[in-house]
Design an enzyme around this catalytic site. Structure first.
Site, PDB file in Angstrom:
ATOM      1  N   ASN A 167       0.832  -1.354   0.085  1.00 53.76           N
ATOM      2  CA  ASN A 167       0.021   0.007   0.004  1.00 53.76           C
ATOM      3  C   ASN A 167       0.892   1.205   0.118  1.00 53.76           C
ATOM      4  O   ASN A 167       1.816   1.262   0.884  1.00 53.76           O
ATOM      5  CB  ASN A 167      -1.002  -0.102   1.226  1.00 53.76           C
ATOM      6  N   GLU A 190      -7.276   4.695   0.404  1.00 54.25           N
ATOM      7  CA  GLU A 190      -7.377   5.761   1.453  1.00 54.25           C
ATOM      8  C   GLU A 190      -7.854   7.061   0.839  1.00 54.25           C
ATOM      9  O   GLU A 190      -7.276   8.347   1.042  1.00 54.25           O
ATOM     10  CB  GLU A 190      -5.910   5.983   2.286  1.00 54.25           C
TER      11      GLU A 190
HETATM   12  O1  9MR Z   1      -5.568   9.086   9.537  1.00 56.28           O
HETATM   13  C1  9MR Z   1      -4.525   8.665  10.491  1.00 56.28           C
HETATM   14  C2  9MR Z   1      -4.159   9.673  11.401  1.00 56.28           C
HETATM   15  O2  9MR Z   1      -5.303   9.704  12.522  1.00 56.28           O
HETATM   16  C3  9MR Z   1      -3.053   9.235  12.151  1.00 56.28           C
HETATM   17  O3  9MR Z   1      -2.688  10.511  13.227  1.00 56.28           O
HETATM   18  C4  9MR Z   1      -1.614   9.301  11.194  1.00 56.28           C
HETATM   19  C5  9MR Z   1      -0.472   8.968  11.942  1.00 56.28           C
HETATM   20  O4  9MR Z   1       0.518   8.520  11.009  1.00 56.28           O
HETATM   21  O5  9MR Z   1      -2.012   8.281  10.410  1.00 56.28           O
HETATM   22  C6  9MR Z   1      -3.242   8.490   9.578  1.00 56.28           C
HETATM   23  O6  9MR Z   1      -3.477   7.553   8.635  1.00 56.28           O
HETATM   24  C7  9MR Z   1      -2.354   7.285   7.703  1.00 56.28           C
HETATM   25  C8  9MR Z   1      -2.369   5.892   7.027  1.00 56.28           C
HETATM   26  O7  9MR Z   1      -2.575   5.055   8.311  1.00 56.28           O
HETATM   27  C9  9MR Z   1      -1.571   5.466   6.272  1.00 56.28           C
HETATM   28  N1  9MR Z   1      -1.263   6.551   5.114  1.00 56.28           N
HETATM   29  C10 9MR Z   1      -1.569   7.914   5.389  1.00 56.28           C
HETATM   30  C11 9MR Z   1      -2.737   8.113   6.384  1.00 56.28           C
HETATM   31  C12 9MR Z   1      -2.870   9.587   6.474  1.00 56.28           C
HETATM   32  O8  9MR Z   1      -1.599  10.053   7.131  1.00 56.28           O
END
Ligand code: 9MR
Length: 395
Positions: free
Chosen positions: A215, A287
């Protein structure tokens, strides 16, 4: 109209005379507006998903969050609670509660679950990163710890997860140094490039049936196919992994876009999905969200500034969805949160501030992006949009 009323009256009279069953309003199929996203996506065998914030899901004061997550989506992803720091905050002590809650929610609502995420350089527990930096965890031990984590987590959820993000965001970006794309982050640094193949093999051994994905973000379209083209890098990596028999089943394209950028059209995006599926891989958008800069004008409610953002956001949602619909191995289209009330964007991008990235506004009013996604699902079909081809896990 008059003729209709007269004919209707005639039928009523006849029914009265014959003492037959009362005349019912003619049955009509639900309108597109009345349908949910998940009902419309089901016509294509496409799973339509959302990342779920489990705090919001649990919040009794916010019932709309739960209701929409259940009614509009056929797949859910834990936004945070299946990440390593959440699952194993203290070494050896797993906290399964929040992840289990989401799995139970999905079961009740007949939803698939995408597992996110097994191997990533972010949101690692402090005991792990500190142990490595102070030397109390050595290289061989680190490899064992990773194998043990993947095995434990995948076995724990075996049979309940349709797709796992096994390795996330391993490739660098062209703005990093050096600008030629390379493997970045904690795992590559400490274990070397072999950790990727290892991770897929360990995940496969723990669950033979879940589909295993790589991913990443910024892989929506090919660039010049040179050393700084991240999409090309990931494509080449996936091709090598397939060729060497690694059990990778799919590539997830995250789809985090912004309206301030020059983005892509559906044919450019389709070219990439087709390239992956020609390798025998499934594809997915994992996402999707399309954020905008929140200028003073936007925040003051100036429609001259708000409208173009809503429209550009909708158009980018549509581009990714159309490409997914046109690629028969694109199994799911997941948005990273469905409401601006619970979105990672404002907390993450503050200079300049960004927001307005999701399908519903902060008061759960569907935005143009929601309607465009719905229309794409409703108004597409053969010959270019055909039902999904199911993917068999690679042994
Ligand atoms: O949406 C997630 C956020 O709440 C967290 O603080 C963050 C921390 O790294 O991660 C976000 O989700 C991520 C996902 O796990 C991987 N791809 C990017 C996403 C957005 O940052």
């Amino acid at each position: 109209m008059k003729r209709f009323l007269t004919a209707g009256a005639g039928v009523l009279m006849l029914a009265g005379t014959l003492n037959a069953v009362p005349v019912q309003a003619e049955e009509r199929p639900p309108t597109v507006a009345e349908q949910s996203l998940r009902a419309l996506a089901a016509r294509h065998d496409l799973a339509i998903g959302t990342a779920v914030d489990t705090d919001a899901l649990r919040d009794a004061a916010d019932p709309q969050y739960r209701a929409l997550a259940a009614s509009q989506f056929s797949s859910v992803t834990a936004e945070n609670v299946m990440k390593w720091e959440s699952l194993e905050p203290t070494r050896g002590t797993y906290n399964w509660g929040p992840a289990d809650e989401l799995i139970e929610f999905a079961r009740k609502n007949r939803q698939q679950v995408r597992g996110h995420v097994l191997v990533w350089q972010n949101q690692l527990p402090a005991w792990l990163t500190q142990g490595v930096s102070d030397g109390t965890i050595g290289k061989e031990q680190l490899r064992d710890i990773l194998r043990n984590h993947i095995t434990t987590v995948v076995k724990r959820f075996k049979g309940k997860i349709s797709q796992w993000d096994v390795v996330n965001e391993a490739a660098s970006d062209p703005w990093d140094t050096p600008s030629s794309i390379h493997l970045k982050g904690f795992w590559a640094q400490h274990l070397g490039p072999g950790y990727i193949a290892d991770a897929f093999r360990w995940a496969r051994a723990a669950d033979p049936d879940a589909l295993l994905f790589y991913n990443d973000y910024n892989i929506e379209a090919f660039g010049d196919r040179g050393p700084s083209d991240k999409t090309w890098y990931v494509y080449t990596m996936a091709r090598r992994l397939r060729a060497s028999g690694v059990p990778i089943d799919g590539v997830g394209s995250q789809g985090h876009l912004g309206t301030q950028y020059g983005n892509y059209d559906a044919l450019q995006v389709l070219e990439v999905l087709d390239a992956f599926s020609d390798l025998g891989l499934a594809t997915a958008f994992t996402e999707v969200d399309v954020r905008s800069q929140m200028t003073d004008g936007v925040r003051a409610g100036d429609s001259n500034e708000i409208n173009p953002r809503l429209q550009a956001s909708a158009s980018n949602y549509s581009v990714l969805l159309q490409a997914c619909l046109a690629n028969r191995r694109c199994l799911s289209y997941t948005v990273w949160g469905f409401t601006d009330r619970h979105s990672w964007v404002p907390g993450w991008f503050s200079d300049p501030p960004e927001g307005m990235a999701t399908l519903y506004d902060e008061s759960y009013r569907p935005k143009r992006a929601y309607n465009v996604v719905k229309a794409d699902l409703a108004f597409s079909g053969p010959p270019y949009v055909l039902p999904r081809v199911s993917q068999k896990p690679r042994r």
